[in-house]
Design a protein around this motif. Structure first.
Motif, PDB file in Angstrom:
ATOM      1  N   LEU A  58      -1.331  24.118  -7.590  1.00 45.46           N
ATOM      2  CA  LEU A  58      -0.738  23.583  -8.884  1.00 45.46           C
ATOM      3  C   LEU A  58      -1.769  22.281  -9.049  1.00 45.46           C
ATOM      4  O   LEU A  58      -2.240  22.107  -9.985  1.00 45.46           O
ATOM      5  N   ARG A  59      -1.889  21.597  -8.006  1.00 43.14           N
ATOM      6  CA  ARG A  59      -2.570  20.524  -8.436  1.00 43.14           C
ATOM      7  C   ARG A  59      -4.135  20.520  -8.892  1.00 43.14           C
ATOM      8  O   ARG A  59      -5.209  20.035  -9.788  1.00 43.14           O
ATOM      9  N   GLN A  60      -4.858  21.741  -7.777  1.00 42.83           N
ATOM     10  CA  GLN A  60      -6.221  22.121  -9.203  1.00 42.83           C
ATOM     11  C   GLN A  60      -5.895  22.854  -9.978  1.00 42.83           C
ATOM     12  O   GLN A  60      -7.341  22.363 -10.778  1.00 42.83           O
ATOM     13  N   HIS A  84       4.394   5.672  -5.520  1.00 43.10           N
ATOM     14  CA  HIS A  84       3.827   5.798  -6.756  1.00 43.10           C
ATOM     15  C   HIS A  84       3.164   6.988  -7.134  1.00 43.10           C
ATOM     16  O   HIS A  84       2.806   7.944  -9.098  1.00 43.10           O
ATOM     17  N   ALA A  85       2.257   6.501  -6.746  1.00 44.92           N
ATOM     18  CA  ALA A  85       0.995   7.649  -6.944  1.00 44.92           C
ATOM     19  C   ALA A  85       1.354   9.513  -6.851  1.00 44.92           C
ATOM     20  O   ALA A  85       1.178  10.133  -7.269  1.00 44.92           O
ATOM     21  N   GLU A  86       2.373   9.470  -5.930  1.00 44.64           N
ATOM     22  CA  GLU A  86       2.505  10.880  -5.595  1.00 44.64           C
ATOM     23  C   GLU A  86       3.526  10.859  -6.906  1.00 44.64           C
ATOM     24  O   GLU A  86       3.386  12.388  -6.715  1.00 44.64           O
ATOM     25  N   GLY A 144       3.528  14.802 -13.850  1.00 44.11           N
ATOM     26  CA  GLY A 144       2.909  15.310 -14.459  1.00 44.11           C
ATOM     27  C   GLY A 144       2.661  17.224 -13.411  1.00 44.11           C
ATOM     28  O   GLY A 144       2.509  18.031 -15.142  1.00 44.11           O
ATOM     29  N   MET A 145       2.836  17.182 -12.770  1.00 48.58           N
ATOM     30  CA  MET A 145       2.524  19.169 -13.124  1.00 48.58           C
ATOM     31  C   MET A 145       4.104  19.514 -12.877  1.00 48.58           C
ATOM     32  O   MET A 145       3.946  19.932 -13.572  1.00 48.58           O
ATOM     33  N   GLN A 146       5.240  18.604 -12.849  1.00 43.36           N
ATOM     34  CA  GLN A 146       6.401  19.209 -13.224  1.00 43.36           C
ATOM     35  C   GLN A 146       6.058  19.419 -14.430  1.00 43.36           C
ATOM     36  O   GLN A 146       6.747  19.976 -15.230  1.00 43.36           O
ATOM     37  N   ASP A 147       5.016  18.125 -15.650  1.00 44.98           N
ATOM     38  CA  ASP A 147       5.216  18.495 -17.457  1.00 44.98           C
ATOM     39  C   ASP A 147       4.622  19.596 -17.347  1.00 44.98           C
ATOM     40  O   ASP A 147       4.541  20.656 -18.185  1.00 44.98           O
ATOM     41  N   GLU A 203       0.845  -0.847   0.046  1.00 46.19           N
ATOM     42  CA  GLU A 203       0.149   0.087  -0.257  1.00 46.19           C
ATOM     43  C   GLU A 203       0.906   1.360  -0.104  1.00 46.19           C
ATOM     44  O   GLU A 203       0.587   2.114  -0.644  1.00 46.19           O
ATOM     45  N   ASP A 204       2.099   0.951   0.672  1.00 47.43           N
ATOM     46  CA  ASP A 204       3.670   2.628   0.796  1.00 47.43           C
ATOM     47  C   ASP A 204       3.096   2.101  -0.755  1.00 47.43           C
ATOM     48  O   ASP A 204       3.863   3.631  -0.941  1.00 47.43           O
TER      49      ASP A 204
END
Length: 85
Positions: free
Chosen positions: A53-55, A20-22, A28-31, A14-15
């Motif tokens: 940036l997430r928003q 991996h999701a983070e 994606g945010m860096q892109d 789970e960790d």
């Protein structure tokens, strides 16, 4: 050898999935940041800036309308021009 094993951190599946999701989210945010002419890096952003940036990454059209509409238009125009070449 047992001393070395006790020092290792246990990572559950789970960790690992969460990490991996983070990592995927940060990539994606860096892109998104790479599309801007400012040369920003995700690592240099504060928590408040990361949340903003997430928003934007989740719903760019809604978040970038208004004062940032010109920025959104420039991003789209740049990528449409590159795709056409």
């Amino acid at each position: 050898m047992t001393d070395r094993n006790t020092r290792l951190t246990q990572v559950s599946s789970e960790d690992l999935e969460r990490l991996h999701a983070e990592a995927d989210e940060l990539a994606g945010m860096q892109d998104l940041l790479n599309k801007l002419p400012m040369g920003l890096q995700v690592e240099s952003l504060t928590e408040a800036e990361l949340e903003r940036l997430r928003q934007i990454a989740r719903s760019p059209v809604q978040m970038l309308c208004g004062d940032s509409l010109m920025l959104w238009a420039n991003l789209n125009r740049t990528h449409q021009t590159l795709a056409a070449q």
